[in-house]
Design an enzyme around this catalytic site. Structure first.
Site, mmCIF file in Angstrom:
data_model
loop_
_atom_site.group_PDB
_atom_site.id
_atom_site.type_symbol
_atom_site.label_atom_id
_atom_site.label_comp_id
_atom_site.label_asym_id
_atom_site.label_seq_id
_atom_site.Cartn_x
_atom_site.Cartn_y
_atom_site.Cartn_z
ATOM 1 N N ASP A 418 -44.605 -19.999 58.905
ATOM 2 C CA ASP A 418 -45.617 -19.880 57.858
ATOM 3 C C ASP A 418 -47.015 -19.838 58.460
ATOM 4 O O ASP A 418 -47.437 -20.776 59.133
ATOM 5 C CB ASP A 418 -45.478 -21.097 56.923
ATOM 6 C CG ASP A 418 -46.268 -20.954 55.643
ATOM 7 O OD1 ASP A 418 -46.631 -19.828 55.279
ATOM 8 O OD2 ASP A 418 -46.494 -21.990 54.989
ATOM 9 N N ASP A 468 -47.916 -17.410 47.458
ATOM 10 C CA ASP A 468 -47.054 -18.454 46.919
ATOM 11 C C ASP A 468 -46.863 -18.259 45.419
ATOM 12 O O ASP A 468 -47.819 -18.001 44.680
ATOM 13 C CB ASP A 468 -47.664 -19.834 47.173
ATOM 14 C CG ASP A 468 -47.629 -20.217 48.643
ATOM 15 O OD1 ASP A 468 -46.933 -19.537 49.410
ATOM 16 O OD2 ASP A 468 -48.297 -21.198 49.008
#
Length: 668
Positions: A418, A468
């Site tokens: 990430d 997200d």
């Protein structure tokens, strides 16, 4: 009536009116738990701009207000208990230059205020609207940002005047949680994927997922040398040295009958031949994840029956990381994970797979140890620990090989990597994982640039296509209904990933709460992710699943569409009057088709909000318009019900933000 009596009566009348008049009070927008009202994707912040800095419009500073980013959607349930709304609106002085913004206040479908087109540097425009009788209110900022960051704007000095002691509330989500799928039969049914890939000499873990009455026994005909089966659990383990495709026959047997299924075991260079399907801990526990919660989630995956339908990954997200060290000088677990290898072994013993999180940055997004450093030994100084946000960049010294070897030693099966994605970091970790001695699904996150999609296909097993996700229709729409351009690139070994699923109880941006998606939107969510051949990673506490959500996640015909060995993503083949048609070819020559009522979302200011009066839309699906042949046998996938042969067209009603999911079998 005498004059004194008249004055007495009038006085009593006026006193009574005063006594029974409703009181009012001002409620600042920034005094509310504002994140819970947001249906946009980026965060909203009270008393600051969206970057957490001072709120300024046209050079003027504001102490009260809410700062938002990009297109912003704030929805409120007032139920007739509000009198007015007022604010000063404008683009924040730190926002993008020359990007046009328009602000709207919408009450019960009526536009009560529409700003002029506003840009950075413009003075704030005042808003004042009467809310008498308004039940649902929407505050909308529309801006076409084309992927730009720092698209900041403000609702400055924003306040409601409420009647009596009433407070604005979130929009109620009280639609009927209707269950469509019948219960699985007690006779055996094998639900695991029909193809699996592994690298020569690397460990294999494949569980025969089967529903039906227990006890159940398992058998396999034709297992290649190096693999063995546990007949009681259906878990296949071992390793295969020789490359090739090995067709085997799976058997599951109980007191009521026996089921068989063909499986192709491909030993070669490609793993993850079907999308990963399982659980990720972030939207359940965020930073509060610990070893006990992970092991309890694995237990719940089995106890709730999800593993019987193919759900297999138990993935730890950010917040497990401690200091760098150990025999590989790799990231070690923190105190919340005292027996890490023991935990992974426990997950594997259940027939499940274990995932982990890392980043090439010095610190992770949650502020934990990352995969690089500005020091040769990789340590973190006190100043880094105290100011973690400042170290979200890739350092001069990188430890991909160290960390990949440690992951393999622990038995990790999945890595979520990430950061602000760029090719060099992706390539280094890809090489490290391939040299680790273990097959580890490599998932990069988030918002992979589309311009480099061929690199993501080459280097990774899945790649995040957007930001997200949040539990709102807007976020789902942006994350999934816009993926048609990515469709040609997804396939076996490299999957388009629109992020975790947003069903059940979630913590996306606020305290844990039931998803804000309506039941119709949840059916659309699971349907589209399956059609897209996207990873299915639920983000809710598994032990908290209710009957509706469990039913939603255990329809084997829906899962089979997602896990189809052909691995093709659906394409958007038609959009007419708010109805989208997504078409996915399947390995057996049939098609999966999703008819989605998206309600012209995003095309009008009102379409961004749920007003409570939405109705179903009638739609005639014309096969020829999407280049299909004339005659098909149709099956309703959610109801697992044959609808019969249809020639040319199929007519149906589709609920608002809902779906009709079909399987179409060509007839001679």
């Amino acid at each position: 009536m005498t004059l004194p009596q008249t004055f007495l009566w009038l006085g009593l009348f006026l006193f009574g009116r005063t006594a029974f008049a409703q009181s009012t009070r001002a409620v600042w927008l920034d005094e509310l738990a504002i994140k819970s009202f947001s249906e946009g994707i980026p965060a909203v912040l009270g008393k600051t701009n969206a970057a957490g800095d001072s709120m300024r419009i046209g050079g003027s500073y504001y102490r009260h207000g809410v700062g938002v980013n990009s297109t912003s959607i704030l929805a409120f349930w007032l139920d007739g208990h509000a009198k007015t709304f007022s604010a000063l609106v404008g683009v924040d002085d730190q926002g993008q230059k020359n990007l046009p913004h328009v602000f709207y206040v919408i009450g019960d479908r009526n536009i009560l205020f529409e700003s002029r087109v506003m840009r950075r540097g413009d003075v704030a425009q005042p808003v004042s609207v009467d809310l008498t009788g308004i039940k649902r209110l929407g505050l909308l900022v529309r801006v076409v940002d084309e992927g730009l960051t720092k698209v900041y704007s403000n609702w400055a000095d924003a306040q409601f005047v409420m009647l009596d002691n009433h407070q604005p509330k979130t929009i109620p989500n009280t639609d009927e949680r209707y269950i469509l799928t019948p219960s699985a039969p007690q006779t055996p049914r094998i639900n695991s994927p029909g193809v699996v890939g592994a690298t020569p000499h690397n460990p294999v873990l494949y569980t025969i997922a089967a529903s039906g009455e227990r006890p159940m026994s398992f058998a396999v005909n034709g297992l290649p040398a190096g693999l063995s089966l546990d007949a009681k659990t259906g878990i296949i383990t071992g390793q295969v040295a020789k490359r090739g495709t090995y067709p085997v026959t799976l058997h599951a047997k109980n007191a009521l009958g026996e089921a068989t299924k063909m499986l192709k075991i491909n030993i070669g260079d490609t793993i993850s031949l079907t999308p990963p399907i399982g659980w990720n801990g972030w939207n359940s526990w965020a930073r509060n994840i610990d070893q006990g919660k992970v092991m309890a989630s694995a237990d719940a995956m089995v106890r709730m029956g999800l593993s019987d339908h193919g759900w297999s990954y138990i993935n730890i997200d950010d917040a497990w990381q401690g200091k760098r060290g150990g025999p590989f000088n790799a990231i070690q677990p923190n105190a919340k994970f005292p027996r890490f290898k023991e935990m992974v072994d426990y997950i594997h013993a259940l027939g499940l797979k274990a995932g982990i999180y890392s980043t090439p940055m010095i610190t992770s997004y949650a502020g934990y140890t990352g995969g690089s450093s500005d020091f040769a030994d990789g340590h973190l100084t006190d100043s880094i620990v105290a100011n973690k946000r400042a170290f979200r960049y890739v350092g001069n010294y990188r430890f991909e090989t160290n960390d990949a070897r440690q992951f393999a030693e622990w038995g990790i099966d999945y890595l979520k990597y990430d950061w602000r994605i760029e090719v060099p970091s992706a390539e280094r970790m890809s090489a490290a994982l391939k040299q680790s001695g273990r097959d580890i699904h490599y998932s990069i996150s988030n918002s992979a640039p589309f311009a480099s999609v061929t690199d993501w296909v080459r280097l990774t097993n899945s790649y995040r296509t957007g930001p997200d996700i949040r539990d709102s229709w807007n976020s789902l729409f942006v994350s999934a209904f816009t993926l048609d351009k990515w469709a040609p690139y997804g396939g076996p070994g490299h999957w388009n990933d629109p992020d975790m699923m947003i069903v059940g109880n979630v913590t996306t941006g606020s305290e844990i709460h039931p998803t804000r998606l309506t039941p119709d939107e949840q059916y659309s969510h699971v349907s589209l992710f399956s059609l897209l051949a996207a990873p299915l990673l639920i983000g809710c506490p598994i032990e908290q699943l209710d009957a509706f959500t469990l039913n939603l996640l255990t329809n084997d015909e829906v899962i089979a569409i997602n896990q189809d060995p052909l691995g093709k993503s659906a394409r958007l083949v038609q959009e007419t009057d708010g109805i989208q048609v997504w078409l996915k070819p399947l390995e057996d020559g049939s098609y999966a088709v999703g008819l989605f009522n998206v309600g012209n979302f995003g095309k009008t200011p009102q379409s961004y909000f749920r007003w409570g009066d939405e109705t179903a839309t009638s739609f005639t699906f014309d096969f020829t318009k999407v280049h299909l042949k004339n005659r098909y046998a149709l099956r309703d996938v959610w109801r697992q019900k044959n609808l019969g042969p249809y020639t040319g067209t199929f007519h149906t009603a589709i609920r608002h933000h809902g779906v009709v999911l079909l399987r179409m079998f060509p007839e001679k």
